[in-house]
Design an enzyme around this catalytic site. Structure first.
Site, PDB file in Angstrom:
ATOM      1  N   PHE A 124       0.811  -1.220   0.000  1.00  0.00           N
ATOM      2  CA  PHE A 124       0.000   0.000   0.000  1.00  0.00           C
ATOM      3  C   PHE A 124       0.843   1.267   0.000  1.00  0.00           C
ATOM      4  O   PHE A 124       0.338   2.345  -0.325  1.00  0.00           O
ATOM      5  CB  PHE A 124      -0.990  -0.028   1.168  1.00  0.00           C
ATOM      6  CG  PHE A 124      -0.645   0.859   2.323  1.00  0.00           C
ATOM      7  CD1 PHE A 124       0.255   0.454   3.280  1.00  0.00           C
ATOM      8  CD2 PHE A 124      -1.231   2.112   2.436  1.00  0.00           C
ATOM      9  CE1 PHE A 124       0.575   1.283   4.341  1.00  0.00           C
ATOM     10  CE2 PHE A 124      -0.917   2.946   3.497  1.00  0.00           C
ATOM     11  CZ  PHE A 124      -0.010   2.526   4.452  1.00  0.00           C
ATOM     12  N   LYS A 125       2.139   1.163   0.315  1.00  0.00           N
ATOM     13  CA  LYS A 125       2.999   2.349   0.278  1.00  0.00           C
ATOM     14  C   LYS A 125       2.963   3.012  -1.107  1.00  0.00           C
ATOM     15  O   LYS A 125       3.195   4.211  -1.223  1.00  0.00           O
ATOM     16  CB  LYS A 125       4.443   1.985   0.625  1.00  0.00           C
ATOM     17  CG  LYS A 125       4.641   1.314   1.982  1.00  0.00           C
ATOM     18  CD  LYS A 125       4.578   2.300   3.129  1.00  0.00           C
ATOM     19  CE  LYS A 125       5.015   1.695   4.457  1.00  0.00           C
ATOM     20  NZ  LYS A 125       4.103   0.680   5.010  1.00  0.00           N
ATOM     21  N   ASP A 126       2.695   2.225  -2.155  1.00  0.00           N
ATOM     22  CA  ASP A 126       2.608   2.788  -3.512  1.00  0.00           C
ATOM     23  C   ASP A 126       1.535   3.871  -3.626  1.00  0.00           C
ATOM     24  O   ASP A 126       1.666   4.785  -4.443  1.00  0.00           O
ATOM     25  CB  ASP A 126       2.267   1.696  -4.536  1.00  0.00           C
ATOM     26  CG  ASP A 126       3.432   0.748  -4.803  1.00  0.00           C
ATOM     27  OD1 ASP A 126       4.592   1.169  -4.663  1.00  0.00           O
ATOM     28  OD2 ASP A 126       3.162  -0.414  -5.170  1.00  0.00           O
TER      29      ASP A 126
END
Ligand SMILES: *Cc1c(COP(=O)(O)O)cnc(C)c1O
Length: 490
Positions: A112-114
């Protein structure tokens, strides 16, 4: 709109959004917060329901980043969330019993860091231009896995930026190592550091604190910057997917516009769930914010008792991105609930004694919005296996969240629709997932693990992970912590 530090009592140090994004941390070590939270009307929400994800992102970001050109924000959002998210930027999947999973891992690094790191570099690049900065920004990153790869993908070939990433030589999974050592891009550099994550992290901190290195950087025409999750440029893009998920649930008839829906978030540094809280303060009809922790249950205890105490054993778990004892973004919540003066006091106590206790009225306010639940290792594995048997295979971080949903339902009796966030592809943590499913252990080789999990689940391996197995290794260097500046200046 101006941004102020969470510790700025006199509101003396206001900066623009572009400056807040360039600086990351405020000079008094507080975190930047907007002077007011913009409000969404019912008409706004209805309009957002008809938009694409990039349009929703540009709309929400423009309300916070008022010094940015709205057309530029749309351009950036389309570049960030278009074809680089082949499965859709933030799809919502119903998994039965009115649990709706928001999948945030369809980007280039499968975590989810993207969602933040695909757009933040574009915002930073514009901030450099808007403030007349001529030097190159060197984004220094020490990583235990997910953040480093997402930052590399986000900053690769961004003008005005170089990015050196350091990871502990034996401290990341086989897949994470393969992802980083095969990284593409002309402005990236990756090195393994002899030691553990703390050694890499301390090496980066030492570079930041070294006046001589700063002067040398200045002479060479660059300055040091960071990509960590306390930067407002990482937080703001995370508000978007809460709004987007709500709109999608309305559009498909799972809820009606105006219904309040609780949200469960697997939490570490408190960035993701805090973005959800901001969405709620903006007027998005969210219910209880469920803070899901693993065995490092410092936040569960905080929401139950009002005491934040980091002096406790640290556990290495199968959800490593949540193995955190200092949840930095919690400071922003304290600021909204208690104001800058008390927040500064709590943070001083944390630095001096490793703990603080919030006032009773502050605790009551927090408890009216948040509930904390945690899952230990056995509960996480059991949840992962149970979800798989019921038809949904997830990763261990997401399983902690689904375990918290189960506990919330049991405690409150609330059987209504609920949103639960999924923060990584199951394939990113294939070894731990296979173990939880009771499958025969495969060698700790990325290809063997992916194949074994694919045979059991039948789920397609995400293209970026399959590609990492075939790309040539570009970075095999291993350095001692004291050699890290050489890598940066090379
Ligand atoms: C970073 C991360 C989290 C925790 O998010 P925070 O914003 O730090 O609370 C959860 N799951 C995964 C897979 C992550 O990479």
């Amino acid at each position: 709109m101006k941004y102020y530090s969470t510790r700025d009592k006199n509101k003396s140090g206001g900066v623009s959004a572009a400056e807040a994004i360039l600086r990351g941390l405020a000079p008094d070590k507080g975190l930047y917060m907007p002077e007011a939270i913009p409000q969404l009307t019912a008409d706004n929400l209805n309009a957002l329901t008809k938009m694409t994800y990039p349009q929703r992102a540009a709309d929400i970001l423009a309300r916070f980043l008022t010094d940015y050109d709205p057309a530029a924000l749309l351009e950036d959002a389309e570049a960030a969330y278009g074809e680089r998210f082949p499965g859709g930027a933030a799809p919502v999947v119903g998994i039965g019993e009115d649990v709706h999973v928001l999948e945030l891992w369809h980007g280039p690094t499968c975590a989810f860091k993207d969602m933040a790191l695909q757009i933040m570099p574009r915002l930073l690049s514009r901030a450099l231009a808007m403030t007349g900065e001529k030097r190159t920004a060197h984004i220094l990153v020490a990583t235990s896995g997910d953040t480093g790869k997402a930052a590399l993908e986000g900053y690769r070939d961004v003008p005005g930026v170089k990015i050196p990433v350091f990871y502990p030589v034996d401290g990341v999974s086989a897949m994470q190592k393969r992802q980083m050592t095969t990284q593409l891009g002309a402005n990236v550099r990756v090195a393994a550091v002899r030691g553990n994550f703390d050694d890499a992290q301390n090496g980066v901190k030492a570079i930041f604190a070294d006046a001589e290195l700063a002067a040398r950087a200045e002479r060479d025409g660059f300055f040091f910057s960071s990509a960590n999750s306390i930067n407002w440029g990482r937080l703001a893009p995370q508000i978007v997917y809460y709004v987007s998920a709500y709109c999608d649930l309305v559009a498909r008839g799972a809820i009606r516009m105006g219904d309040r829906i609780p949200v469960c978030v697997p939490t570490g540094n408190f960035g993701d769930i805090f973005a959800g809280y901001i969405a709620k303060v903006m007027g998005l009809p969210l219910g209880t914010l469920i803070c899901a922790s693993n065995a490092n249950r410092v936040l569960t205890d905080f929401f139950a008792t009002g005491t934040y105490d980091r002096e406790r054993p640290f556990f290495k778990t199968i959800s490593p991105s949540m193995d955190i004892l200092i949840s930095s973004n919690l400071e922003r919540l304290l600021y909204l609930a208690a104001g800058p003066e008390k927040t500064a006091g709590y943070m001083e106590a944390l630095a001096a004694n490793g703990k603080y206790r919030v006032d009773d009225d502050v605790l009551r306010t927090l408890q009216s919005e948040f509930k904390g639940y945690c899952c230990d290792e056995n509960e996480t594995k059991a949840q992962l296996a149970a979800s798989f048997r019921a038809g949904y295979l997830c990763d261990p971080h997401t399983a902690v969240g689904l375990g918290a949903v189960r506990k919330y339902r049991a405690e409150t009796g609330d059987r209504g629709p609920i949103l639960s966030l999924s923060t990584a592809s199951t394939y990113k943590f294939a070894g731990a997932v296979l173990d939880a499913l009771g499958a025969a252990p495969a060698a700790d080789d990325p290809a063997a693990l992916l194949n074994a999990l694919n045979r059991i689940s039948g789920i397609e391996v995400p293209a970026p992970l399959a590609a990492a197995l075939t790309l040539p290794i570009r970075f095999s260097e291993v350095v001692a912590p004291e050699e890290m500046p050489d890598v940066v200046f090379r």
